[in-house]
Design an enzyme around this catalytic site. Structure first.
Site, PDB file in Angstrom:
ATOM      1  N   GLY A  88      14.409  74.313-101.482  1.00  0.00           N
ATOM      2  CA  GLY A  88      13.521  73.433-100.724  1.00  0.00           C
ATOM      3  C   GLY A  88      12.622  72.680-101.690  1.00  0.00           C
ATOM      4  O   GLY A  88      12.882  71.533-102.075  1.00  0.00           O
ATOM      5  N   ARG A  89      11.603  73.391-102.164  1.00  0.00           N
ATOM      6  CA  ARG A  89      10.569  72.780-102.996  1.00  0.00           C
ATOM      7  C   ARG A  89      11.121  72.024-104.204  1.00  0.00           C
ATOM      8  O   ARG A  89      10.659  70.929-104.513  1.00  0.00           O
ATOM      9  CB  ARG A  89       9.638  73.900-103.487  1.00  0.00           C
ATOM     10  N   TYR A 135      -3.443  78.352 -99.804  1.00  0.00           N
ATOM     11  CA  TYR A 135      -3.026  79.153-100.974  1.00  0.00           C
ATOM     12  C   TYR A 135      -3.897  78.878-102.202  1.00  0.00           C
ATOM     13  O   TYR A 135      -3.554  79.317-103.287  1.00  0.00           O
ATOM     14  CB  TYR A 135      -1.588  78.816-101.370  1.00  0.00           C
ATOM     15  N   TYR A 143       6.413  71.277 -98.159  1.00  0.00           N
ATOM     16  CA  TYR A 143       5.406  71.989 -97.370  1.00  0.00           C
ATOM     17  C   TYR A 143       4.122  71.166 -97.225  1.00  0.00           C
ATOM     18  O   TYR A 143       3.024  71.691 -97.194  1.00  0.00           O
ATOM     19  CB  TYR A 143       5.128  73.372 -97.979  1.00  0.00           C
ATOM     20  N   GLY A 177      13.749  79.173-103.726  1.00  0.00           N
ATOM     21  CA  GLY A 177      12.659  79.787-104.482  1.00  0.00           C
ATOM     22  C   GLY A 177      12.342  79.212-105.835  1.00  0.00           C
ATOM     23  O   GLY A 177      11.303  79.535-106.414  1.00  0.00           O
ATOM     24  N   CYS A 179     -14.018  69.864 -89.903  1.00  0.00           N
ATOM     25  CA  CYS A 179     -15.300  70.579 -89.845  1.00  0.00           C
ATOM     26  C   CYS A 179     -15.183  72.012 -90.334  1.00  0.00           C
ATOM     27  O   CYS A 179     -15.421  72.961 -89.583  1.00  0.00           O
ATOM     28  CB  CYS A 179     -15.834  70.517 -88.423  1.00  0.00           C
ATOM     29  N   ARG A 200      -1.870  73.185 -98.115  1.00  0.00           N
ATOM     30  CA  ARG A 200      -1.637  74.065 -99.261  1.00  0.00           C
ATOM     31  C   ARG A 200      -2.902  74.403-100.066  1.00  0.00           C
ATOM     32  O   ARG A 200      -3.092  75.566-100.420  1.00  0.00           O
ATOM     33  CB  ARG A 200      -0.554  73.484-100.192  1.00  0.00           C
TER      34      ARG A 200
HETATM   35  N1  LLP Z   1      15.320  80.173 -97.783  1.00  0.00           N
HETATM   36  C1  LLP Z   1      14.499  80.930 -97.050  1.00  0.00           C
HETATM   37  C2  LLP Z   1      15.057  81.988 -96.216  1.00  0.00           C
HETATM   38  C3  LLP Z   1      13.118  80.704 -97.096  1.00  0.00           C
HETATM   39  O1  LLP Z   1      12.301  81.462 -96.370  1.00  0.00           O
HETATM   40  C4  LLP Z   1      12.600  79.657 -97.911  1.00  0.00           C
HETATM   41  C5  LLP Z   1      11.170  79.391 -97.958  1.00  0.00           C
HETATM   42  C6  LLP Z   1      13.519  78.876 -98.631  1.00  0.00           C
HETATM   43  C7  LLP Z   1      14.867  79.164 -98.558  1.00  0.00           C
HETATM   44  C8  LLP Z   1      13.086  77.721 -99.501  1.00  0.00           C
HETATM   45  O2  LLP Z   1      12.286  78.142-100.552  1.00  0.00           O
HETATM   46  P1  LLP Z   1      11.855  77.117-101.698  1.00  0.00           P
HETATM   47  O3  LLP Z   1      13.098  76.714-102.452  1.00  0.00           O
HETATM   48  O4  LLP Z   1      11.200  75.951-101.050  1.00  0.00           O
HETATM   49  O5  LLP Z   1      10.905  77.890-102.528  1.00  0.00           O
HETATM   50  N2  LLP Z   1       4.545  77.111 -97.440  1.00  0.00           N
HETATM   51  C9  LLP Z   1       4.695  77.686 -98.759  1.00  0.00           C
HETATM   52  C10 LLP Z   1       6.133  78.022 -99.087  1.00  0.00           C
HETATM   53  C11 LLP Z   1       6.798  78.912 -98.047  1.00  0.00           C
HETATM   54  C12 LLP Z   1       8.238  79.217 -98.369  1.00  0.00           C
HETATM   55  C13 LLP Z   1       8.907  79.827 -97.185  1.00  0.00           C
HETATM   56  N3  LLP Z   1      10.289  80.084 -97.341  1.00  0.00           N
HETATM   57  C14 LLP Z   1       4.083  76.742 -99.771  1.00  0.00           C
HETATM   58  O6  LLP Z   1       3.568  75.683 -99.389  1.00  0.00           O
HETATM   59  O7  LLP Z   1       4.055  77.057-100.969  1.00  0.00           O
END
Ligand code: LLP
Length: 418
Positions: free
Chosen positions: A275-276, A315, A370, A239, A341, A311
């Site tokens: 992740g991000r 969003y 993502y 997150g 389109c 994205r």
């Molecule tokens: N753990 C779980 C259980 C998750 O559902 C997620 C992301 C993460 C870890 C990793 O989160 P991060 O560190 O990347 O914030 N598609 C969206 C983001 C969706 C996130 C879904 N879950 C975007 O492009 O902003």
């Protein structure tokens, strides 16, 4: 800090001019920097060096097996959410003992595959899922290591679509009901309780929601201990946000300091699922200008669309778009749009853009997370290539799809064949 920088008005990824890669692989393509990925992993992981911890990269953010291998080589594990991601992690060589599996809708088949692989733990999101895990584990003659994903009802103050820790969201077990569920799980013969997990949302730009949910989890872990349930793993999810435009998210060490402080009196291994923050600024989408149109509005029509990077459309997300070859500072306000389109097919709207012409290359920045992983074949567009730069060299890590791949698996039934 990332390694996409201009040298004499030409955009480089590490020591490779982005235009050189474009000439070789064509456009569009995703371009990742191995040095940036390594640096981001180290910055994040080392911030927790003082405590027992495991950094499980969130596969969904960037699922290419070369990227998964890079993090595995650095000692990372994986956070998965599907049987497909389990397969990818296996193909990449991630140690199953470093894999955690979250998600509200795991099937019995997926649960079975994870148990057979011997993963670290399943983060269980409902009582019904627990019953399925018990049944599958019994059938395999195994004990399933689990944690429950607890929903702490904390506002992560992020986009509503990616907020997951509020009571009204579909994720986890409400914290008020969690004790009863743990007590029930303790009675099941094929379940081993290992941990507590939570993930409150993505692209968080403040530390306070993390600290607030950690406070709630600590109170809950103390309640469990009072009932004789000892937790060995605390999974705080992912997150942590990144800078796309003018956001000022905490640096990993600020985030880690706040968490480590709260954890001082807890005796368990911390699991993190970033992740991000690891991949977002380590990747760009490179696209070529096909046409420009000037009328009521100026449009820059490029060869990448919402199917390649969802994205902005999904969003209304901001991604900085830069010219790969800079020609002066003059700007004109334009929409950068793709070939799909739909009016919703844009990468930027009403954006002051460098003056560009057909044939010019653009880099859509901060697209590593993502980006490719959410791309699709919409409008029957083959998915793009992925390239990993390593110093002065670059490596194709995913071929551009061909038209054959578009119809792979499709069947014209006999009755339609005359
Ligand atoms: N753990 C779980 C259980 C998750 O559902 C997620 C992301 C993460 C870890 C990793 O989160 P991060 O560190 O990347 O914030 N598609 C969206 C983001 C969706 C996130 C879904 N879950 C975007 O492009 O902003």
């Amino acid at each position: 800090m990332h390694y996409f920088q201009y040298k004499n008005d030409t955009l480089f990824c590490e020591d490779v001019p982005v235009s050189t890669v474009a000439e070789e692989v064509g456009t569009p393509f995703y371009l990742y920097s191995a040095a940036t990925l390594t640096r981001h992993f180290a910055a994040f992981d080392l911030a927790f060096a003082g405590i027992p911890h495991l950094t499980c990269f969130a596969v969904k953010s960037c699922a290419n097996i070369a990227i998964l291998r890079l993090f595995a080589n650095l000692g990372g594990g994986a956070d998965i959410v599907s049987g497909g991601e389990l397969f990818r992690a296996g193909a990449a060589g991630v140690d199953p003992k470093k894999i955690v599996y979250s998600g509200v809708g795991k099937t019995a088949e997926e649960i079975g595959a994870a148990l057979k692989a011997g993963i670290l733990m399943l983060n269980v999101e409902s009582e019904q899922e627990l019953a399925v895990i018990q049944k599958v584990a019994a059938g395999l003659g195994l004990k399933a290591p689990i944690s429950f994903r607890v929903n702490p009802d904390v506002d992560p103050k992020t986009h509503a679509y990616i907020s997951t820790g509020l009571a009204k969201n579909k994720f986890g077990i409400p914290i008020g009901e969690a004790l009863r569920v743990y007590l029930a799980a303790r009675e099941l013969p094929n379940i081993t309780i290992k941990g507590v997990s939570c993930h409150i949302g993505s692209q968080l730009t403040k530390v306070s929601p993390f600290v607030e949910s950690l406070g709630k989890l600590k109170g809950f872990i103390a309640e469990l201990a009072g009932q004789g349930i000892a937790i060995t793993h605390l999974d705080l999810g992912g997150g942590l946000g990144i800078r796309y435009n003018d956001e000022e998210p905490p640096e990993p060490d600020e985030y880690a300091r706040a968490i480590n402080k709260e954890l001082a009196d807890l005796d368990c291994t911390l699991i993190l699922e970033p992740g991000r923050v690891l991949v977002g600024n380590a990747g760009v989408l490179v696209t070529r200008v096909l046409y420009t149109k000037a009328g009521l509005k100026k449009f820059i029509i490029v060869d990448a669309g919402m199917n390649d990077l969802a994205r902005p459309s999904l969003y209304d997300a901001f991604h900085l778009i830069q010219a790969v070859e800079r020609h002066g500072l003059e700007r004109e306000v334009a929409d950068v749009v793709g070939p799909i389109c739909e009016t919703g097919d844009f990468l930027a709207r009403d954006r002051p853009m460098p003056k560009v012409a057909a044939g010019d290359l653009l880099a859509v920045m901060s697209a590593g997370a993502y980006g490719f992983s959410m791309s699709s074949n919409y409008n029957s567009r083959p998915r793009v290539a992925e390239v990993l730069v390593h110093g002065e060299g670059f490596h194709l890590i995913r071929d551009r799809e061909t038209n054959d791949i578009l119809i792979q698996g499709e069947i014209i039934p006999e009755f339609l064949v005359s």
